[in-house]
Design a protein around this motif. Sequence first.
Motif, PDB file in Angstrom:
ATOM      1  N   UNK A 237      28.739  34.076  63.341  1.00 37.62           N
ATOM      2  CA  UNK A 237      29.940  34.167  63.239  1.00 37.62           C
ATOM      3  C   UNK A 237      30.151  33.430  61.615  1.00 37.62           C
ATOM      4  N   UNK A 238      30.651  33.975  61.264  1.00 35.22           N
ATOM      5  CA  UNK A 238      30.498  33.093  59.580  1.00 35.22           C
ATOM      6  C   UNK A 238      31.950  34.157  59.136  1.00 35.22           C
ATOM      7  N   UNK A 239      32.589  33.353  58.522  1.00 31.23           N
ATOM      8  CA  UNK A 239      33.549  33.721  57.939  1.00 31.23           C
ATOM      9  C   UNK A 239      34.066  33.311  56.309  1.00 31.23           C
ATOM     10  N   UNK A 240      34.290  33.978  55.475  1.00 33.49           N
ATOM     11  CA  UNK A 240      34.198  34.460  53.773  1.00 33.49           C
ATOM     12  C   UNK A 240      35.463  33.684  53.211  1.00 33.49           C
ATOM     13  N   UNK A 241      35.580  33.368  53.135  1.00 34.10           N
ATOM     14  CA  UNK A 241      36.787  32.695  52.040  1.00 34.10           C
ATOM     15  C   UNK A 241      37.093  33.257  50.824  1.00 34.10           C
ATOM     16  N   UNK A 242      38.254  34.021  50.443  1.00 28.76           N
ATOM     17  CA  UNK A 242      38.459  35.374  49.264  1.00 28.76           C
ATOM     18  C   UNK A 242      39.563  35.306  49.397  1.00 28.76           C
ATOM     19  N   UNK A 243      39.807  33.958  48.591  1.00 31.12           N
ATOM     20  CA  UNK A 243      41.651  33.436  47.091  1.00 31.12           C
ATOM     21  C   UNK A 243      41.870  34.671  46.233  1.00 31.12           C
ATOM     22  N   UNK A 244      42.820  34.764  46.635  1.00 29.17           N
ATOM     23  CA  UNK A 244      43.216  35.584  45.048  1.00 29.17           C
ATOM     24  C   UNK A 244      43.340  34.673  43.596  1.00 29.17           C
ATOM     25  N   UNK A 245      42.569  35.679  42.576  1.00 26.09           N
ATOM     26  CA  UNK A 245      42.549  35.334  41.458  1.00 26.09           C
ATOM     27  C   UNK A 245      43.569  35.079  41.086  1.00 26.09           C
ATOM     28  N   UNK A 246      43.254  34.208  39.567  1.00 29.81           N
ATOM     29  CA  UNK A 246      45.009  33.409  39.360  1.00 29.81           C
ATOM     30  C   UNK A 246      45.286  34.718  38.224  1.00 29.81           C
ATOM     31  N   UNK A 247      46.546  35.245  38.223  1.00 26.24           N
ATOM     32  CA  UNK A 247      47.308  36.215  37.693  1.00 26.24           C
ATOM     33  C   UNK A 247      47.861  36.826  39.012  1.00 26.24           C
ATOM     34  N   UNK A 248      47.085  37.244  39.939  1.00 23.90           N
ATOM     35  CA  UNK A 248      47.907  37.556  40.725  1.00 23.90           C
ATOM     36  C   UNK A 248      49.212  38.434  41.369  1.00 23.90           C
ATOM     37  N   UNK A 249      49.877  38.856  41.299  1.00 27.40           N
ATOM     38  CA  UNK A 249      51.289  39.036  41.258  1.00 27.40           C
ATOM     39  C   UNK A 249      52.037  38.813  40.208  1.00 27.40           C
ATOM     40  N   UNK A 250      51.415  38.273  39.984  1.00 29.89           N
ATOM     41  CA  UNK A 250      52.375  37.724  38.026  1.00 29.89           C
ATOM     42  C   UNK A 250      51.628  38.842  37.434  1.00 29.89           C
ATOM     43  N   UNK A 251      50.948  39.557  36.698  1.00 30.73           N
ATOM     44  CA  UNK A 251      50.590  39.914  35.592  1.00 30.73           C
ATOM     45  C   UNK A 251      49.585  41.457  36.233  1.00 30.73           C
ATOM     46  N   UNK A 252      49.941  42.166  35.170  1.00 28.64           N
ATOM     47  CA  UNK A 252      48.839  43.727  35.621  1.00 28.64           C
ATOM     48  C   UNK A 252      47.587  43.367  35.505  1.00 28.64           C
ATOM     49  N   UNK A 253      46.691  44.194  35.835  1.00 25.99           N
ATOM     50  CA  UNK A 253      45.070  44.168  36.528  1.00 25.99           C
ATOM     51  C   UNK A 253      44.824  44.787  35.962  1.00 25.99           C
ATOM     52  N   UNK A 254      43.631  44.791  34.955  1.00 22.57           N
ATOM     53  CA  UNK A 254      43.085  45.182  33.845  1.00 22.57           C
ATOM     54  C   UNK A 254      42.167  46.283  34.901  1.00 22.57           C
ATOM     55  N   UNK A 255      43.143  47.403  34.221  1.00 22.95           N
ATOM     56  CA  UNK A 255      41.753  49.264  35.216  1.00 22.95           C
ATOM     57  C   UNK A 255      40.448  48.156  34.832  1.00 22.95           C
ATOM     58  N   UNK A 256      39.010  47.496  34.381  1.00 25.66           N
ATOM     59  CA  UNK A 256      37.862  48.054  34.405  1.00 25.66           C
ATOM     60  C   UNK A 256      37.667  46.547  34.661  1.00 25.66           C
ATOM     61  N   UNK A 257      38.842  45.028  35.419  1.00 27.25           N
ATOM     62  CA  UNK A 257      38.026  44.411  35.325  1.00 27.25           C
ATOM     63  C   UNK A 257      38.089  43.829  36.556  1.00 27.25           C
ATOM     64  N   UNK A 258      37.982  42.612  37.273  1.00 22.46           N
ATOM     65  CA  UNK A 258      38.017  42.316  38.585  1.00 22.46           C
ATOM     66  C   UNK A 258      38.899  42.768  39.067  1.00 22.46           C
ATOM     67  N   UNK A 259      39.054  42.432  40.846  1.00 22.89           N
ATOM     68  CA  UNK A 259      40.672  42.489  41.546  1.00 22.89           C
ATOM     69  C   UNK A 259      41.081  41.324  41.859  1.00 22.89           C
ATOM     70  N   UNK A 260      41.928  41.591  41.167  1.00 25.99           N
ATOM     71  CA  UNK A 260      43.185  40.144  41.175  1.00 25.99           C
ATOM     72  C   UNK A 260      43.272  39.536  42.737  1.00 25.99           C
ATOM     73  N   UNK A 261      43.499  40.796  43.308  1.00 34.70           N
ATOM     74  CA  UNK A 261      43.393  39.843  45.007  1.00 34.70           C
ATOM     75  C   UNK A 261      42.549  39.143  45.454  1.00 34.70           C
ATOM     76  N   UNK A 262      41.005  39.187  45.546  1.00 30.64           N
ATOM     77  CA  UNK A 262      39.840  38.164  45.554  1.00 30.64           C
ATOM     78  C   UNK A 262      38.935  39.023  46.655  1.00 30.64           C
ATOM     79  N   UNK A 263      39.583  39.948  46.868  1.00 31.65           N
ATOM     80  CA  UNK A 263      38.085  40.639  47.166  1.00 31.65           C
ATOM     81  C   UNK A 263      38.239  41.395  47.124  1.00 31.65           C
ATOM     82  N   UNK A 264      37.646  41.871  45.841  1.00 39.22           N
ATOM     83  CA  UNK A 264      36.835  43.232  45.122  1.00 39.22           C
ATOM     84  C   UNK A 264      35.130  42.782  45.549  1.00 39.22           C
ATOM     85  N   UNK A 265      34.794  43.503  44.590  1.00 35.43           N
ATOM     86  CA  UNK A 265      33.053  43.903  45.054  1.00 35.43           C
ATOM     87  C   UNK A 265      32.734  42.818  44.371  1.00 35.43           C
TER      88      UNK A 265
END
Length: 468
Positions: free
Chosen positions: A317-345
């Motif tokens: 087993x290997x575990x992947x660290x997927x921390x939230x990106x800066x601005x998560x829960x603080x600013x509105x996410x750009x529709x065409x930008x990366x997922x701020x939660x940290x587990x985008x594609x």
Amino acid sequence: MDVKKRKARQSVRAKLRSPGRPPVLHRAARWPFWQAIARGLSSEDAAALAGVSPAVGNRWFRQCGGMPPSHLVPSAPQLTGRYLSFSEREQIALARARGEGVREIARQLGRAASTISRELRRNAATRGGGLEYRAHTAQWHADRAARRPKAAKLLTNPTLRKYVQDRLAGNIATPGGRTIAGPQVQWNGRRHGRRQARRWSRAWSPQQIANRLQIDFPEDTSMRISHEAIYQALYVQGRGALQRELTACLRTGRALRMPRERVRGRGKSFVTPEIMISERPASVEDRAVPGHWEGDLILGLDSSAIGTLVERTTRFTMLLHLPPLPGHRQQQRDKHGPALAGHGAEAVRQAIARAMASMPKQLKKTLTWDQGAELAQHAQLSIDTGLQVYFCDPQSPWQRGTNENTNGLLRQYFPKGTDLSAHRASDLQAVALALNTRPRKTLGWRIPAEALNELLRSKGKCSVATTR
């Protein structure tokens, strides 16, 4: 005026009571529209295939409640040659404009003269006072005459209608009989969001109502109705049985039925038939050769997530660290930008590539994942790591049984309902080490690290799994 009345009587057709204007397209021409809806296309795309405007397509979809009429469902039989088609009516209209007689038209169409004569009398346009034959109007009259309207059972049985309405929109009451006032949900004519407040009701679904009738009225056979009839009374305009506002009491809150194929194809454009699990090599199933992985995400509070990768043969087993990106829960996410939660594609692709960087080539053969959008960049992942990615069938977690079992073990360390972003990368490495040095019954009580090292040594490779 007397001449107009005399000619109208000659048409041998009952007096019309404001039937409205002819439709945009006749019945047969709407067939491509509903065929496209059944394939999962949107109303706008289906309207383009049918040759009408998007507004007309939306109107057809809404008037029918999202479901095709019974004579236009994919399983309905096609019209036979017994009845005149629209193309034949066009030929009749052109022939009449040229001044040809009934028998000449019948000879050209291969029909009986009485059929043509009856068509000219029954389906001619008489609003102008004469017997003018136009193909579109004639087809409209023929479609109206072919209808066999049947009154809805909820419309003809007031007792049954009240029973259904009370259980769809009945208020919740306390044991003392006091009614509890709930939130006021406005019906917007289309649908309600799934996470909006619902109207207080007894929360009975149409299927529960239909089956409960047999218990509450065992002797009264008139108190019987199917759940599909209740849905149609809610969705289809013009049935007149139930108010469409009661759709707010359904658990989905939808005022229109959603075609099943449209839901299946939503958000899965990156999954193609050639990368489905059915195309995966058969050698993966026997677990004899290492290097075949299964992956998934475990989710926590506030959209936090941890990625998991499990080797099928050794359960390493290997575990992947997927921390939230800066601005998560603080600013509105750009529709065409990366997922701020940290587990985008993009974040998941980079995390898998980092985890696989230190693995030898013999351990990077295939990766099986569910159809989550976090692996939408699977093509680039295959280029970066050499892994051939395959996707499971929808709602088939048993096709990744090893990974699902491992995720259950990981819940001992990462319980549900907790914030997974609070764990550092070193914490994930410690948990992975705990799993990889844990005896497993399926491995003959060996630990996954030992099993992986033995396979690598047997193939002449160095040990890489002792501390990972």
